[in-house]
Scaffold this motif. Structure first.
Motif, PDB file in Angstrom:
ATOM      1  N   LEU A  13      64.557  13.913  31.097  1.00 35.35           N
ATOM      2  CA  LEU A  13      66.045  13.504  31.804  1.00 35.35           C
ATOM      3  C   LEU A  13      65.983  13.337  33.361  1.00 35.35           C
ATOM      4  O   LEU A  13      66.758  12.706  34.061  1.00 35.35           O
ATOM      5  CB  LEU A  13      66.803  14.610  31.364  1.00 35.35           C
ATOM      6  N   ALA A  14      65.102  13.853  33.888  1.00 36.14           N
ATOM      7  CA  ALA A  14      64.922  13.858  35.633  1.00 36.14           C
ATOM      8  C   ALA A  14      64.351  12.704  36.139  1.00 36.14           C
ATOM      9  O   ALA A  14      64.637  12.081  37.089  1.00 36.14           O
ATOM     10  CB  ALA A  14      64.107  15.099  36.212  1.00 36.14           C
ATOM     11  N   ILE A  15      63.491  12.008  35.260  1.00 37.32           N
ATOM     12  CA  ILE A  15      62.587  10.948  35.411  1.00 37.32           C
ATOM     13  C   ILE A  15      62.898   9.694  34.851  1.00 37.32           C
ATOM     14  O   ILE A  15      62.357   8.401  35.211  1.00 37.32           O
ATOM     15  CB  ILE A  15      61.249  11.203  35.687  1.00 37.32           C
ATOM     16  N   TYR A  16      63.318   9.431  33.568  1.00 37.92           N
ATOM     17  CA  TYR A  16      63.629   8.472  32.881  1.00 37.92           C
ATOM     18  C   TYR A  16      64.256   7.104  33.607  1.00 37.92           C
ATOM     19  O   TYR A  16      63.660   6.197  33.276  1.00 37.92           O
ATOM     20  CB  TYR A  16      64.444   8.666  31.748  1.00 37.92           C
ATOM     21  N   GLN A  17      65.159   7.438  34.355  1.00 39.45           N
ATOM     22  CA  GLN A  17      65.564   6.253  35.129  1.00 39.45           C
ATOM     23  C   GLN A  17      64.733   5.515  36.119  1.00 39.45           C
ATOM     24  O   GLN A  17      64.563   4.327  36.205  1.00 39.45           O
ATOM     25  CB  GLN A  17      66.871   6.748  36.110  1.00 39.45           C
TER      26      GLN A  17
END
Length: 313
Positions: A21-25
């Protein structure tokens, strides 16, 4: 064996505790950028540049990420070791107070119970202090009202609680060997010193993050590497460039994010130390000690709320 396999796959697809969730973007962003490079290559534009792979050797970036992760994990593990020591010191202190001190006056027993609950309050105060949170009801139930109100005005609550504990021990020592034998004072003082040192070491971890220049440089190298990656791979992978670049960036950014998350192990992240559980365990153990100790057990659960310490403030 089947259960182990099921657990393995369950963990592999678990979101809670992972860094997805912290890196998916960012991963999606690099994947889309790589897809655009694939489109340009399809239209015969000269975007294939394998030589760009030599600008930032992958082994250099890998070593930097490994160093970053190892440094963060050392901080995490040291924090866990310090809190383990803190828990042991709190239990040792309670045992020492219960075994080495004697009740001479009628009120001595209530004072000892109040002191023991101050020991239970110490880890809670440390937790709040390391999280930069104000004194709250967790501490109110472990001390007198006047102590609680005074603690709310103190910048460093753990230090104040240590002062109260040390001051009480000094008072009992001055009353003579009938209350506290001089040979036992050293053990008590050593335990108090160890408790305070654990907090000091935790402060060192909290106040000394990884040098900013290193963090910035690593992020810059990651950004450059991930942006150049599709230009290296597009000739061989074509339309699959976006997928492969996304997988590679997921790996690299995930390693960096793990190091960032565990660098400060005293917060509320899923992978941080379970300080709430540790403090609750210490409080439970101390309450159980009070209940099981025939010299300290009381029918009145609120005996510790007597403002026995107010006269000393």
């Amino acid at each position: 064996m089947k259960t182990k396999t099921q657990n393995w796959f369950k963990l592999a697809f678990q979101f809670r505790g992972s860094v997805i969730l912290a890196i998916y973007q960012r991963v999606i962003g690099f994947g889309l950028f790589s897809f655009i490079v694939s489109v340009l290559y399809y239209f015969k534009l000269p975007v294939s540049q394998p030589i760009l792979g030599s600008i930032i050797p992958s082994i250099v970036l890998g070593l930097l990420l490994v160093f970053r992760t190892n440094t963060a994990y050392e901080r995490f593990w040291e924090g866990r070791r310090l809190w383990g020591n803190l828990a042991n010191d709190a239990r040792n202190m309670v045992w020492q107070i219960g075994a080495m001190m004697n009740d001479v006056e009628p009120e001595d027993r209530a004072k000892r119970i109040a002191l023991i609950r101050l020991v239970a309050a110490f880890p809670v105060a440390c937790k709040l202090y390391l999280r930069s949170e104000p004194v709250n009801s967790e501490l109110e139930e472990l001390m007198s009202q006047s102590q609680y109100l005074q603690l709310k005005t103190i910048h460093n609550p753990p230090l104040q609680i240590v002062f109260w504990i040390a001051d009480y021990l000094q008072q009992q020592y001055q009353r003579g060997n009938a209350v506290l034998h001089y040979s036992h004072v050293v053990f008590l003082q050593t335990t108090v010193k160890s408790m305070m040192e654990s907090v000091g070491h935790c402060e060192r971890i909290l106040r000394t993050p990884l040098p900013l220049a290193y963090s910035i440089h690593l992020k810059q190298l990651l950004l450059i590497y991930c942006l150049l990656l599709p230009f290296q791979l597009v000739k061989d992978l074509g339309w699959g460039t976006g997928i492969f670049v996304s997988l590679i960036t997921f790996t690299l950014l995930g390693i960096e994010e793990i190091g960032l998350e565990i660098e400060n192990p005293f917060g509320y992240d899923t992978n941080d130390l379970p300080l709430d559980a540790i403090c609750n365990t210490i409080k439970y153990d101390i309450e159980e000690f009070l209940t099981c100790n025939p010299h300290l057990n009381s029918n009145s659960d609120k005996i510790y709320q007597n403002d026995w310490y107010d006269k000393q403030l």
